[in-house]
Write a protein that holds these residues in place. Structure first.
Motif, mmCIF file in Angstrom:
data_model
loop_
_atom_site.group_PDB
_atom_site.id
_atom_site.type_symbol
_atom_site.label_atom_id
_atom_site.label_comp_id
_atom_site.label_asym_id
_atom_site.label_seq_id
_atom_site.Cartn_x
_atom_site.Cartn_y
_atom_site.Cartn_z
ATOM 1 N N LEU A 1 -10.588 -7.748 1.769
ATOM 2 C CA LEU A 1 -10.994 -8.987 2.420
ATOM 3 C C LEU A 1 -9.774 -9.749 2.916
ATOM 4 C CD1 LEU A 1 -13.489 -10.722 3.055
ATOM 5 C CD2 LEU A 1 -13.104 -11.903 0.906
ATOM 6 N N GLY A 2 -9.794 -10.129 4.193
ATOM 7 C CA GLY A 2 -8.698 -10.876 4.795
ATOM 8 C C GLY A 2 -7.653 -10.009 5.481
ATOM 9 N N MET A 3 -7.738 -8.697 5.312
ATOM 10 C CA MET A 3 -6.759 -7.801 5.944
ATOM 11 C C MET A 3 -7.354 -7.169 7.200
ATOM 12 S SD MET A 3 -4.750 -5.908 2.812
ATOM 13 C CE MET A 3 -3.611 -5.153 3.977
ATOM 14 N N GLN A 4 -6.500 -6.836 8.147
ATOM 15 C CA GLN A 4 -6.930 -6.235 9.402
ATOM 16 C C GLN A 4 -6.867 -4.711 9.381
ATOM 17 O OE1 GLN A 4 -8.227 -8.103 11.904
ATOM 18 N NE2 GLN A 4 -8.019 -9.759 10.427
ATOM 19 N N GLN A 5 -6.272 -4.153 8.336
ATOM 20 C CA GLN A 5 -6.136 -2.701 8.264
ATOM 21 C C GLN A 5 -6.484 -2.209 6.869
ATOM 22 O OE1 GLN A 5 -2.337 -3.259 9.642
ATOM 23 N NE2 GLN A 5 -1.308 -3.284 7.681
ATOM 24 N N SER A 6 -6.679 -0.893 6.770
ATOM 25 C CA SER A 6 -7.052 -0.329 5.479
ATOM 26 C C SER A 6 -5.823 -0.185 4.588
ATOM 27 C CB SER A 6 -7.738 1.024 5.660
ATOM 28 O OG SER A 6 -6.825 1.992 6.086
ATOM 29 N N LYS A 7 -6.117 -0.024 3.305
ATOM 30 C CA LYS A 7 -5.066 0.110 2.308
ATOM 31 C C LYS A 7 -5.524 1.155 1.299
ATOM 32 C CE LYS A 7 -2.278 -2.898 -0.525
ATOM 33 N NZ LYS A 7 -1.854 -4.270 -0.625
ATOM 34 N N LYS A 8 -4.595 1.942 0.795
ATOM 35 C CA LYS A 8 -4.946 2.888 -0.259
ATOM 36 C C LYS A 8 -5.372 2.099 -1.486
ATOM 37 C CE LYS A 8 -2.000 6.817 0.814
ATOM 38 N NZ LYS A 8 -0.891 7.637 0.310
ATOM 39 N N LEU A 9 -6.446 2.550 -2.104
ATOM 40 C CA LEU A 9 -6.928 1.865 -3.301
ATOM 41 C C LEU A 9 -5.863 1.890 -4.399
ATOM 42 C CD1 LEU A 9 -9.268 0.320 -4.514
ATOM 43 C CD2 LEU A 9 -10.271 2.498 -5.210
ATOM 44 N N GLN A 10 -5.133 2.991 -4.501
ATOM 45 C CA GLN A 10 -4.071 3.070 -5.495
ATOM 46 C C GLN A 10 -3.028 1.968 -5.258
ATOM 47 O OE1 GLN A 10 -2.392 6.922 -6.250
ATOM 48 N NE2 GLN A 10 -0.446 6.064 -6.911
ATOM 49 N N PHE B 1 -3.557 -0.895 -3.754
ATOM 50 C CA PHE B 1 -4.220 -2.147 -4.101
ATOM 51 C C PHE B 1 -4.144 -2.378 -5.608
ATOM 52 C CE2 PHE B 1 -8.173 -4.185 -5.594
ATOM 53 C CZ PHE B 1 -8.022 -5.435 -5.000
ATOM 54 N N PHE B 2 -4.451 -1.340 -6.405
ATOM 55 C CA PHE B 2 -4.393 -1.470 -7.863
ATOM 56 C C PHE B 2 -2.983 -1.818 -8.331
ATOM 57 C CE2 PHE B 2 -8.244 1.538 -8.487
ATOM 58 C CZ PHE B 2 -9.123 0.458 -8.497
ATOM 59 N N VAL B 3 -1.978 -1.189 -7.738
ATOM 60 C CA VAL B 3 -0.586 -1.486 -8.092
ATOM 61 C C VAL B 3 -0.270 -2.945 -7.761
ATOM 62 C CG1 VAL B 3 1.832 -0.996 -7.530
ATOM 63 C CG2 VAL B 3 0.230 0.892 -7.913
ATOM 64 N N ASP B 4 -0.634 -3.387 -6.558
ATOM 65 C CA ASP B 4 -0.371 -4.774 -6.148
ATOM 66 C C ASP B 4 -1.084 -5.780 -7.039
ATOM 67 O OD1 ASP B 4 1.112 -3.700 -4.085
ATOM 68 O OD2 ASP B 4 -0.365 -4.153 -2.524
ATOM 69 N N ARG C 1 -2.789 1.615 -15.141
ATOM 70 C CA ARG C 1 -3.190 2.960 -14.714
ATOM 71 C C ARG C 1 -4.420 3.456 -15.476
ATOM 72 N NH1 ARG C 1 0.421 6.739 -12.261
ATOM 73 N NH2 ARG C 1 1.976 5.167 -12.739
ATOM 74 N N GLU C 2 -4.464 3.223 -16.786
ATOM 75 C CA GLU C 2 -5.574 3.736 -17.594
ATOM 76 C C GLU C 2 -6.893 3.016 -17.312
ATOM 77 O OE1 GLU C 2 -3.362 0.581 -19.890
ATOM 78 O OE2 GLU C 2 -2.743 2.405 -18.849
ATOM 79 N N ARG C 3 -6.841 1.855 -16.682
ATOM 80 C CA ARG C 3 -8.057 1.092 -16.382
ATOM 81 C C ARG C 3 -8.635 1.425 -14.996
ATOM 82 N NH1 ARG C 3 -8.393 -4.576 -14.507
ATOM 83 N NH2 ARG C 3 -10.594 -5.027 -14.571
ATOM 84 N N ARG C 4 -7.836 1.970 -14.115
ATOM 85 C CA ARG C 4 -8.233 2.169 -12.708
ATOM 86 C C ARG C 4 -9.474 3.035 -12.541
ATOM 87 N NH1 ARG C 4 -2.059 3.078 -10.479
ATOM 88 N NH2 ARG C 4 -1.334 1.083 -11.295
ATOM 89 N N ARG C 5 -9.593 4.089 -13.290
ATOM 90 C CA ARG C 5 -10.750 4.983 -13.149
ATOM 91 C C ARG C 5 -12.018 4.385 -13.751
ATOM 92 N NH1 ARG C 5 -9.685 9.451 -10.474
ATOM 93 N NH2 ARG C 5 -7.618 10.324 -10.595
ATOM 94 N N ARG C 6 -11.896 3.292 -14.494
ATOM 95 C CA ARG C 6 -13.075 2.659 -15.092
ATOM 96 C C ARG C 6 -13.623 1.521 -14.241
ATOM 97 N NH1 ARG C 6 -10.159 2.329 -20.644
ATOM 98 N NH2 ARG C 6 -9.665 0.354 -19.699
#
Length: 99
Positions: free
Chosen positions: A36-45, A47-50, A55-60
Protein backbone atom coordinates in the motif's frame (compact mmCIF):
# COMPACT_ATOMS: atom_id res chain seq x y z
CA UNK A 1 -11.33 6.10 2.57
CA UNK A 2 -10.06 3.34 4.90
CA UNK A 3 -9.34 5.48 7.96
CA UNK A 4 -12.82 5.67 9.46
CA UNK A 5 -13.26 1.90 9.24
CA UNK A 6 -9.86 0.71 10.49
CA UNK A 7 -9.92 -2.20 12.90
CA UNK A 8 -6.70 -3.82 14.15
CA UNK A 9 -5.69 -6.85 12.07
CA UNK A 10 -8.27 -6.15 9.40
CA UNK A 11 -8.33 -4.65 5.93
CA UNK A 12 -10.94 -3.48 3.47
CA UNK A 13 -10.57 -4.64 -0.12
CA UNK A 14 -12.28 -3.22 -3.21
CA UNK A 15 -14.56 -6.12 -4.19
CA UNK A 16 -14.43 -5.16 -7.90
CA UNK A 17 -10.70 -5.92 -7.95
CA UNK A 18 -11.15 -9.55 -6.86
CA UNK A 19 -11.39 -11.74 -9.95
CA UNK A 20 -10.49 -15.32 -9.02
CA UNK A 21 -11.80 -15.59 -5.47
CA UNK A 22 -9.92 -15.14 -2.24
CA UNK A 23 -8.02 -17.88 -0.49
CA UNK A 24 -5.32 -18.10 2.18
CA UNK A 25 -1.85 -19.57 1.81
CA UNK A 26 1.65 -19.23 3.22
CA UNK A 27 4.67 -17.40 1.85
CA UNK A 28 6.58 -18.95 -1.06
CA UNK A 29 10.05 -18.06 -2.30
CA UNK A 30 9.78 -15.44 -5.04
CA UNK A 31 6.43 -14.00 -3.88
CA UNK A 32 5.92 -10.34 -4.74
CA UNK A 33 3.25 -7.77 -3.99
CA UNK A 34 2.72 -4.02 -4.26
CA UNK A 35 2.63 -2.66 -0.68
CA UNK A 36 0.00 0.00 0.00
CA UNK A 37 1.34 3.40 -1.04
CA UNK A 38 4.00 2.03 -3.41
CA UNK A 39 3.95 2.32 -7.20
CA UNK A 40 5.90 -0.87 -7.85
CA UNK A 41 6.06 -4.43 -6.60
CA UNK A 42 8.40 -5.65 -3.92
CA UNK A 43 9.64 -9.11 -3.00
CA UNK A 44 7.77 -10.33 0.04
CA UNK A 45 11.07 -11.44 1.55
CA UNK A 46 12.41 -7.86 1.27
CA UNK A 47 9.19 -6.54 2.82
CA UNK A 48 9.63 -8.92 5.78
CA UNK A 49 13.25 -7.80 6.21
CA UNK A 50 12.25 -4.12 6.09
CA UNK A 51 9.48 -4.78 8.66
CA UNK A 52 11.91 -6.70 10.92
CA UNK A 53 9.85 -9.89 10.82
CA UNK A 54 11.97 -12.73 12.28
CA UNK A 55 12.85 -15.41 9.73
CA UNK A 56 11.14 -18.16 11.75
CA UNK A 57 7.85 -16.21 11.81
CA UNK A 58 7.62 -15.42 8.06
CA UNK A 59 6.15 -18.75 6.96
CA UNK A 60 3.44 -18.49 9.64
CA UNK A 61 2.03 -15.17 8.39
CA UNK A 62 -1.06 -15.90 6.28
CA UNK A 63 -1.36 -14.36 2.84
CA UNK A 64 -4.75 -13.64 1.32
CA UNK A 65 -4.47 -14.14 -2.42
CA UNK A 66 -6.62 -13.63 -5.51
CA UNK A 67 -5.35 -16.33 -7.85
CA UNK A 68 -1.57 -15.88 -7.61
CA UNK A 69 -1.75 -12.21 -6.59
CA UNK A 70 -1.17 -11.32 -2.93
CA UNK A 71 -4.03 -9.10 -1.75
CA UNK A 72 -3.09 -8.81 1.93
CA UNK A 73 -0.18 -9.83 4.12
CA UNK A 74 -2.48 -10.62 7.04
CA UNK A 75 -2.22 -8.12 9.85
CA UNK A 76 0.53 -6.19 8.09
CA UNK A 77 -0.09 -4.60 4.68
CA UNK A 78 -2.64 -4.48 1.90
CA UNK A 79 -1.64 -4.58 -1.76
CA UNK A 80 -2.10 -1.10 -3.25
CA UNK A 81 -4.07 -2.45 -6.23
CA UNK A 82 -6.87 -3.66 -3.92
CA UNK A 83 -7.30 -0.53 -1.78
CA UNK A 84 -10.56 1.39 -1.54
CA UNK A 85 -10.84 4.40 -3.85
CA UNK A 86 -13.44 7.06 -4.59
CA UNK A 87 -14.80 4.68 -7.24
CA UNK A 88 -15.27 1.77 -4.80
CA UNK A 89 -18.90 0.65 -4.66
CA UNK A 90 -18.52 -2.49 -2.55
CA UNK A 91 -15.87 -3.74 -0.16
CA UNK A 92 -14.81 -6.97 1.48
CA UNK A 93 -13.56 -6.83 5.08
CA UNK A 94 -10.72 -9.24 5.80
CA UNK A 95 -9.87 -10.02 9.43
CA UNK A 96 -6.99 -11.89 11.01
CA UNK A 97 -7.19 -13.31 14.52
CA UNK A 98 -3.65 -14.27 15.58
CA UNK A 99 -3.37 -17.43 17.68
Amino acid sequence: PNSEFQIPNSALVDARRVHQGLRVRNWRAGDRFQPLGMQQSKKLQDFFVDEHVPRERRRRIPLVVDGDTIVWVAGMRLDDRYKLTAETTSAIRLSFLPA
